[in-house]
Write an enzyme that holds these catalytic residues in place. Structure first.
Site, PDB file in Angstrom:
ATOM      1  N   CYS A 125      -6.464   1.130   6.928  1.00  0.00           N
ATOM      2  CA  CYS A 125      -5.327   0.210   6.815  1.00  0.00           C
ATOM      3  C   CYS A 125      -4.664   0.131   8.189  1.00  0.00           C
ATOM      4  O   CYS A 125      -3.986   1.075   8.599  1.00  0.00           O
ATOM      5  CB  CYS A 125      -4.346   0.696   5.752  1.00  0.00           C
ATOM      6  SG  CYS A 125      -2.915  -0.397   5.552  1.00  0.00           S
ATOM      7  N   GLY A 126      -4.869  -0.975   8.870  1.00  0.00           N
ATOM      8  CA  GLY A 126      -4.435  -1.088  10.267  1.00  0.00           C
ATOM      9  C   GLY A 126      -2.932  -1.051  10.431  1.00  0.00           C
ATOM     10  O   GLY A 126      -2.403  -0.255  11.220  1.00  0.00           O
TER      11      GLY A 126
ATOM     12  N   ASN B  13     -13.175  -0.594   6.560  1.00  0.00           N
ATOM     13  CA  ASN B  13     -13.200  -1.216   5.227  1.00  0.00           C
ATOM     14  C   ASN B  13     -13.955  -2.544   5.326  1.00  0.00           C
ATOM     15  O   ASN B  13     -14.340  -2.991   6.387  1.00  0.00           O
ATOM     16  CB  ASN B  13     -11.764  -1.393   4.687  1.00  0.00           C
ATOM     17  CG  ASN B  13     -10.871  -2.183   5.647  1.00  0.00           C
ATOM     18  OD1 ASN B  13     -11.298  -2.586   6.734  1.00  0.00           O
ATOM     19  ND2 ASN B  13      -9.640  -2.420   5.249  1.00  0.00           N
TER      20      ASN B  13
ATOM     21  N   GLU C 190      -5.999  -9.656   0.413  1.00  0.00           N
ATOM     22  CA  GLU C 190      -6.412  -8.262   0.553  1.00  0.00           C
ATOM     23  C   GLU C 190      -7.018  -7.697  -0.743  1.00  0.00           C
ATOM     24  O   GLU C 190      -6.461  -7.871  -1.834  1.00  0.00           O
ATOM     25  CB  GLU C 190      -5.221  -7.386   0.951  1.00  0.00           C
ATOM     26  CG  GLU C 190      -4.794  -7.543   2.388  1.00  0.00           C
ATOM     27  CD  GLU C 190      -3.993  -6.359   2.863  1.00  0.00           C
ATOM     28  OE1 GLU C 190      -4.208  -5.245   2.356  1.00  0.00           O
ATOM     29  OE2 GLU C 190      -3.132  -6.560   3.735  1.00  0.00           O
ATOM     30  N   ARG C 191      -8.136  -7.016  -0.571  1.00  0.00           N
ATOM     31  CA  ARG C 191      -8.748  -6.270  -1.688  1.00  0.00           C
ATOM     32  C   ARG C 191      -7.690  -5.346  -2.302  1.00  0.00           C
ATOM     33  O   ARG C 191      -7.013  -4.630  -1.581  1.00  0.00           O
ATOM     34  CB  ARG C 191      -9.908  -5.443  -1.160  1.00  0.00           C
ATOM     35  CG  ARG C 191     -10.587  -4.546  -2.159  1.00  0.00           C
ATOM     36  CD  ARG C 191     -11.739  -3.765  -1.565  1.00  0.00           C
ATOM     37  NE  ARG C 191     -11.314  -2.838  -0.533  1.00  0.00           N
ATOM     38  CZ  ARG C 191     -12.145  -1.933   0.023  1.00  0.00           C
ATOM     39  NH1 ARG C 191     -13.427  -1.884  -0.294  1.00  0.00           N
ATOM     40  NH2 ARG C 191     -11.699  -1.102   0.960  1.00  0.00           N
TER      41      ARG C 191
ATOM     42  N   CYS D 186      -2.432  -8.301   7.788  1.00  0.00           N
ATOM     43  CA  CYS D 186      -3.499  -7.341   7.481  1.00  0.00           C
ATOM     44  C   CYS D 186      -4.090  -6.901   8.808  1.00  0.00           C
ATOM     45  O   CYS D 186      -4.744  -7.706   9.486  1.00  0.00           O
ATOM     46  CB  CYS D 186      -4.562  -7.979   6.588  1.00  0.00           C
ATOM     47  SG  CYS D 186      -5.929  -6.878   6.193  1.00  0.00           S
ATOM     48  N   GLY D 187      -3.864  -5.638   9.187  1.00  0.00           N
ATOM     49  CA  GLY D 187      -4.321  -5.160  10.488  1.00  0.00           C
ATOM     50  C   GLY D 187      -5.834  -5.112  10.592  1.00  0.00           C
ATOM     51  O   GLY D 187      -6.422  -5.570  11.575  1.00  0.00           O
ATOM     52  N   THR D 188      -6.483  -4.576   9.565  1.00  0.00           N
ATOM     53  CA  THR D 188      -7.946  -4.508   9.613  1.00  0.00           C
ATOM     54  C   THR D 188      -8.546  -5.913   9.528  1.00  0.00           C
ATOM     55  O   THR D 188      -9.600  -6.179  10.124  1.00  0.00           O
ATOM     56  CB  THR D 188      -8.504  -3.639   8.473  1.00  0.00           C
ATOM     57  OG1 THR D 188      -7.928  -4.053   7.225  1.00  0.00           O
ATOM     58  CG2 THR D 188      -8.214  -2.165   8.723  1.00  0.00           C
ATOM     59  N   GLY D 189      -7.838  -6.825   8.836  1.00  0.00           N
ATOM     60  CA  GLY D 189      -8.308  -8.216   8.796  1.00  0.00           C
ATOM     61  C   GLY D 189      -8.237  -8.861  10.162  1.00  0.00           C
ATOM     62  O   GLY D 189      -9.161  -9.573  10.582  1.00  0.00           O
TER      63      GLY D 189
ATOM     64  N   ASN E 195      -4.212   0.965  -2.421  1.00  0.00           N
ATOM     65  CA  ASN E 195      -3.729  -0.405  -2.641  1.00  0.00           C
ATOM     66  C   ASN E 195      -2.808  -0.458  -3.848  1.00  0.00           C
ATOM     67  O   ASN E 195      -2.750   0.482  -4.648  1.00  0.00           O
ATOM     68  CB  ASN E 195      -4.930  -1.338  -2.869  1.00  0.00           C
ATOM     69  CG  ASN E 195      -5.700  -1.594  -1.596  1.00  0.00           C
ATOM     70  OD1 ASN E 195      -5.133  -1.951  -0.572  1.00  0.00           O
ATOM     71  ND2 ASN E 195      -7.016  -1.397  -1.666  1.00  0.00           N
TER      72      ASN E 195
ATOM     73  N   HIS F 161     -14.764  -6.542   5.152  1.00  0.00           N
ATOM     74  CA  HIS F 161     -14.100  -7.833   5.386  1.00  0.00           C
ATOM     75  C   HIS F 161     -15.117  -8.964   5.417  1.00  0.00           C
ATOM     76  O   HIS F 161     -16.196  -8.825   6.008  1.00  0.00           O
ATOM     77  CB  HIS F 161     -13.340  -7.816   6.718  1.00  0.00           C
ATOM     78  CG  HIS F 161     -12.068  -7.026   6.659  1.00  0.00           C
ATOM     79  ND1 HIS F 161     -10.856  -7.584   6.333  1.00  0.00           N
ATOM     80  CD2 HIS F 161     -11.836  -5.695   6.827  1.00  0.00           C
ATOM     81  CE1 HIS F 161      -9.917  -6.649   6.348  1.00  0.00           C
ATOM     82  NE2 HIS F 161     -10.488  -5.493   6.632  1.00  0.00           N
TER      83      HIS F 161
ATOM     84  N   GLN G 225       0.831  -1.207   0.000  1.00  0.00           N
ATOM     85  CA  GLN G 225       0.000   0.000   0.000  1.00  0.00           C
ATOM     86  C   GLN G 225       0.869   1.262   0.000  1.00  0.00           C
ATOM     87  O   GLN G 225       1.999   1.253   0.500  1.00  0.00           O
ATOM     88  CB  GLN G 225      -0.925   0.050   1.235  1.00  0.00           C
ATOM     89  CG  GLN G 225      -2.204  -0.760   1.104  1.00  0.00           C
ATOM     90  CD  GLN G 225      -2.072  -2.196   1.577  1.00  0.00           C
ATOM     91  OE1 GLN G 225      -1.249  -2.505   2.446  1.00  0.00           O
ATOM     92  NE2 GLN G 225      -2.862  -3.078   0.990  1.00  0.00           N
TER      93      GLN G 225
ATOM     94  N   ASN H 212     -12.101  -7.636   1.394  1.00  0.00           N
ATOM     95  CA  ASN H 212     -10.929  -8.366   1.864  1.00  0.00           C
ATOM     96  C   ASN H 212     -11.414  -9.740   2.339  1.00  0.00           C
ATOM     97  O   ASN H 212     -12.527  -9.852   2.863  1.00  0.00           O
ATOM     98  CB  ASN H 212     -10.274  -7.613   3.036  1.00  0.00           C
ATOM     99  CG  ASN H 212      -9.753  -6.246   2.621  1.00  0.00           C
ATOM    100  OD1 ASN H 212      -8.712  -6.127   2.000  1.00  0.00           O
ATOM    101  ND2 ASN H 212     -10.508  -5.193   2.949  1.00  0.00           N
TER     102      ASN H 212
END
Ligand code: API
Length: 263
Positions: A72-73, A147, A198-199, A207-210, A63, A149, A45, A180
């Site tokens: 984006c975590g 975002n 990741e998308r 992936c932090g948000t994941g 991205n 998931h 990213q 994602n």
């Protein structure tokens, strides 16, 4: 000439552009050129830090395919490290509270959303167990953590052909903004193993948000406690969340080098 900092969160790598002093124009094509690992600098990213009238900074995330992401975590922890101390930062996904104090930076990622039109998905459905399947991946929980998931709980994350199934799910029309794709195994209530497609980028080391979305899904379904450790291929994150409150994510943020490029 583009000046940047190369950073990563557990191997999820970033080109960070600090545009607080002077504006830097980044759009999809330029983001793709920067992210290109052969012709450009190379990263998962691109992160642009800009001045803000209402917070300490505004941050935009692009991205590798040039698409802009709301959150984006891992990059947020890198921004916290660059900004230092405590900071309120606005993103497309909302207002994040970042803290670079302590051994590892922490970010308050805001509160998760679960309604079908908040994910978003294309029609009303039970987002706790969506009535869909892609081969052995079935009945995902959909969570928006800024975002989108989709979280699949499976018996063995390593047995899933995520490089093949990930893009199929990412681009399924049930996700109008794409998604994602997370495949997770609950090792015990304190520890989850996770891999993410990741998308807009593909398979990443972390992936932090994941990790946030997966931890929230597991806690909400009574499969995990808070705090919970999420073990990704690149390393571990600690996620804290109580229903009705914000998600707190803690983990490393690594500075590699600074450079400049004619991109
Ligand atoms: N691919 C994600 C953005 C980056 C998320 C990931 N790198 C993280 O650390 O959260 C999306 O399009 O929503």
């Amino acid at each position: 000439m583009l000046r940047f900092h190369k950073m990563h969160g557990l191997g999820n790598d970033f080109v960070v552009i600090d545009a607080r002093e002077a504006p830097v124009a980044i759009d999809g094509p330029r983001a793709r050129a920067i992210a290109d690992r052969r012709r450009g600098i190379g990263c998962d990213q691109i992160v642009v830090i800009e001045p803000s009238d209402s917070a300490d900074a505004k941050v935009r995330f692009f991205n590798a395919d040039g698409s802009e992401a709301e959150s984006c975590g891992n990059a947020s922890r890198c921004v916290a490290t660059l900004i230092g101390g405590e900071a309120r930062v606005e993103t497309l996904g909302g207002l994040l509270h970042m803290s670079a104090e302590g051994a590892n930076p922490s970010v308050d990622m805001g509160s998760p959303r679960f309604d079908w039109n908040q994910i978003p998905i294309a029609y009303p459905a039970d987002t706790a167990a969506m009535p869909v399947a892609w081969e052995e991946l079935e009945a995902p929980m959909a969570v928006n953590v800024g975002n989108t998931h989709a979280v699949f709980f499976v018996s063995d994350t390593d047995a899933v052909e995520l490089d093949r199934l990930g893009p199929i799910i990412e681009h399924d029309p049930i996700f109008p903004n794409r998604t994602n794709v997370n495949v997770a195994t609950i090792e015990n209530p304190d520890r989850i193993r996770l891999r993410v497609w990741e998308r807009g980028t593909g398979l990443t080391e972390a992936c932090g948000t994941g990790a946030c979305a997966t931890a929230v899904a597991a806690i909400k379904q009574g499969k995990a406690h808070s705090p919970v450790t999420v073990a990704l291929p690149g390393g571990e994150l600690v996620i804290e969340w109580a229903p009705g409150g914000p998600i707190r994510m803690t983990g490393p943020a690594t500075y590699v080098y600074s450079g400049e490029a004619d991109l």
